[in-house]
Design a protein around this motif. Sequence first.
Motif, mmCIF file in Angstrom:
data_model
loop_
_atom_site.group_PDB
_atom_site.id
_atom_site.type_symbol
_atom_site.label_atom_id
_atom_site.label_comp_id
_atom_site.label_asym_id
_atom_site.label_seq_id
_atom_site.Cartn_x
_atom_site.Cartn_y
_atom_site.Cartn_z
ATOM 1 N N TYR A 134 -21.476 3.962 -74.966
ATOM 2 C CA TYR A 134 -21.428 4.839 -73.798
ATOM 3 C C TYR A 134 -20.059 4.781 -73.131
ATOM 4 O O TYR A 134 -19.492 5.813 -72.752
ATOM 5 N N GLU A 135 -19.526 3.587 -72.960
ATOM 6 C CA GLU A 135 -18.260 3.476 -72.233
ATOM 7 C C GLU A 135 -17.095 4.018 -73.058
ATOM 8 O O GLU A 135 -16.110 4.499 -72.485
ATOM 9 N N ASN A 136 -17.212 3.990 -74.369
ATOM 10 C CA ASN A 136 -16.156 4.576 -75.199
ATOM 11 C C ASN A 136 -16.112 6.099 -75.068
ATOM 12 O O ASN A 136 -15.060 6.717 -75.279
ATOM 13 N N LEU A 137 -17.241 6.705 -74.717
ATOM 14 C CA LEU A 137 -17.291 8.160 -74.533
ATOM 15 C C LEU A 137 -17.014 8.574 -73.095
ATOM 16 O O LEU A 137 -16.327 9.568 -72.846
ATOM 17 N N PHE A 138 -17.547 7.837 -72.133
ATOM 18 C CA PHE A 138 -17.521 8.295 -70.736
ATOM 19 C C PHE A 138 -16.596 7.492 -69.821
ATOM 20 O O PHE A 138 -16.272 7.951 -68.740
ATOM 21 N N TRP A 139 -16.236 6.293 -70.201
ATOM 22 C CA TRP A 139 -15.382 5.431 -69.390
ATOM 23 C C TRP A 139 -15.894 5.316 -67.948
ATOM 24 O O TRP A 139 -15.162 5.615 -66.990
ATOM 25 N N PRO A 140 -17.116 4.866 -67.780
ATOM 26 C CA PRO A 140 -17.636 4.689 -66.414
ATOM 27 C C PRO A 140 -16.947 3.524 -65.711
ATOM 28 O O PRO A 140 -16.396 2.628 -66.343
ATOM 29 N N ASP A 141 -17.016 3.558 -64.385
ATOM 30 C CA ASP A 141 -16.484 2.451 -63.592
ATOM 31 C C ASP A 141 -17.538 1.392 -63.315
ATOM 32 O O ASP A 141 -17.202 0.253 -62.990
ATOM 33 N N LEU A 142 -18.810 1.779 -63.442
ATOM 34 C CA LEU A 142 -19.896 0.843 -63.165
ATOM 35 C C LEU A 142 -21.162 1.283 -63.882
ATOM 36 O O LEU A 142 -21.493 2.468 -63.893
ATOM 37 N N GLU A 188 -29.456 5.195 -56.083
ATOM 38 C CA GLU A 188 -28.702 3.946 -56.262
ATOM 39 C C GLU A 188 -27.223 4.157 -55.960
ATOM 40 O O GLU A 188 -26.556 3.273 -55.411
ATOM 41 N N ASP A 189 -26.694 5.319 -56.311
ATOM 42 C CA ASP A 189 -25.281 5.600 -56.068
ATOM 43 C C ASP A 189 -24.994 5.710 -54.574
ATOM 44 O O ASP A 189 -23.954 5.246 -54.089
ATOM 45 N N ALA A 190 -25.926 6.305 -53.831
ATOM 46 C CA ALA A 190 -25.689 6.534 -52.413
ATOM 47 C C ALA A 190 -26.064 5.356 -51.533
ATOM 48 O O ALA A 190 -25.369 5.045 -50.561
ATOM 49 N N TYR A 191 -27.176 4.687 -51.865
ATOM 50 C CA TYR A 191 -27.715 3.680 -50.958
ATOM 51 C C TYR A 191 -27.906 2.300 -51.586
ATOM 52 O O TYR A 191 -28.169 1.340 -50.873
ATOM 53 N N GLY A 243 -20.221 10.810 -56.551
ATOM 54 C CA GLY A 243 -21.442 11.288 -55.923
ATOM 55 C C GLY A 243 -22.002 12.569 -56.480
ATOM 56 O O GLY A 243 -23.105 12.973 -56.111
ATOM 57 N N LYS A 244 -21.302 13.241 -57.387
ATOM 58 C CA LYS A 244 -21.785 14.486 -57.977
ATOM 59 C C LYS A 244 -22.593 14.171 -59.232
ATOM 60 O O LYS A 244 -22.111 13.478 -60.139
ATOM 61 N N LEU A 245 -23.794 14.694 -59.301
ATOM 62 C CA LEU A 245 -24.682 14.438 -60.424
ATOM 63 C C LEU A 245 -24.379 15.351 -61.605
ATOM 64 O O LEU A 245 -24.228 16.564 -61.441
ATOM 65 N N LEU A 246 -24.296 14.756 -62.799
ATOM 66 C CA LEU A 246 -24.298 15.511 -64.048
ATOM 67 C C LEU A 246 -25.728 15.414 -64.582
ATOM 68 O O LEU A 246 -26.125 14.371 -65.107
ATOM 69 N N PRO A 247 -26.544 16.448 -64.430
ATOM 70 C CA PRO A 247 -27.983 16.300 -64.682
ATOM 71 C C PRO A 247 -28.352 16.270 -66.165
ATOM 72 O O PRO A 247 -27.621 16.770 -67.027
ATOM 73 N N ARG A 300 -23.389 1.942 -53.989
ATOM 74 C CA ARG A 300 -22.947 2.574 -52.739
ATOM 75 C C ARG A 300 -21.479 2.316 -52.429
ATOM 76 O O ARG A 300 -20.837 3.135 -51.752
ATOM 77 N N ASP A 301 -20.918 1.212 -52.898
ATOM 78 C CA ASP A 301 -19.509 0.924 -52.647
ATOM 79 C C ASP A 301 -18.627 1.200 -53.859
ATOM 80 O O ASP A 301 -17.416 0.925 -53.830
ATOM 81 N N ALA A 302 -19.227 1.735 -54.915
ATOM 82 C CA ALA A 302 -18.471 2.013 -56.138
ATOM 83 C C ALA A 302 -17.705 3.321 -56.011
ATOM 84 O O ALA A 302 -18.113 4.229 -55.290
ATOM 85 N N LYS A 303 -16.599 3.402 -56.737
ATOM 86 C CA LYS A 303 -15.812 4.623 -56.759
ATOM 87 C C LYS A 303 -15.745 5.131 -58.206
ATOM 88 O O LYS A 303 -15.935 4.383 -59.144
ATOM 89 N N GLY A 304 -15.484 6.409 -58.349
ATOM 90 C CA GLY A 304 -15.358 6.975 -59.686
ATOM 91 C C GLY A 304 -16.685 7.300 -60.311
ATOM 92 O O GLY A 304 -17.594 7.828 -59.662
ATOM 93 N N MET A 305 -16.843 6.957 -61.591
ATOM 94 C CA MET A 305 -18.035 7.308 -62.338
ATOM 95 C C MET A 305 -19.020 6.148 -62.373
ATOM 96 O O MET A 305 -18.677 5.036 -62.772
ATOM 97 N N VAL A 306 -20.239 6.430 -61.952
ATOM 98 C CA VAL A 306 -21.325 5.455 -61.958
ATOM 99 C C VAL A 306 -22.405 5.944 -62.922
ATOM 100 O O VAL A 306 -22.790 7.108 -62.889
#
Length: 265
Positions: free
Chosen positions: A209-217, A131-134, A161-165, A138-144
Amino acid sequence: MSQAASPGADAPITDTLGRAFGVDVGGSGIKGGIVDLDTGELVGDRFKVLTPQPSTPAAVAAGIKEVVDHFSWDGPVGVTLPSVVSGGVVKTAANIDKGWIGSDPYALLAGVLGDRPLAVLNDADAAGMAEDAYGAGRDAKGMVMLLTFGTGIGSAILFHGKLLPNTELGHMEVGGKEAEHQASSKIKEDNDWSYEKWAGHVSNVLTAYENLFWPDLFIAGGGISRKAHKWIPHLTNRTPVVPATLQNTAGIVGAAMAVGARLRV
């Protein structure tokens, strides 16, 4: 394309046409197909067999071989499992036989698929990569952050684009209760909640989740994402939430991406 390769990895592994094979192992089905890694699209149709019962490692490996052999594919293969895979060892087993725990999936798959590049990873991580790549990211920046709402809540986090597994955020306590025990789609069904009421519980989890990780999307996956118009407008958390777009192909595509990028978790 997602830069999911491990640090120091060599050039991507694909066939001569830039393709790899992905297999998505679930509790009810094992499905796979050839993926064009330039576009993230399947080359032809996917093929599916029923997950054997009991879903022991040997039985599932035979099913994976059947899917791969259906396409006469002899190139690199990536495989998702509904499991945490860490250090090349299966650590958990959700919706598959507990005999997977402690197993070496690489040795198992090499035994049936032969000497070829392999990658094995968590199913939600694979979907997140795809989902992040395609897809929706795909148009998001930062943390997804991808969240799959189903029987539980699966999660995947990608940063540029780097996975935290293996994040397993569905098990995180929110307000003294596991997130997936208050905001999975199964909980909605079990309690016969309206979409609006359920969205309130989802909002609480997303806010934690967003209070801990501050995702962009946030990308919302799982079957209930097809009804996104009925509940996403009711969410009250601050981070944008969009529905996943790849649907049933995300795991296959992410698995192929993983082996193409030489990912080893």
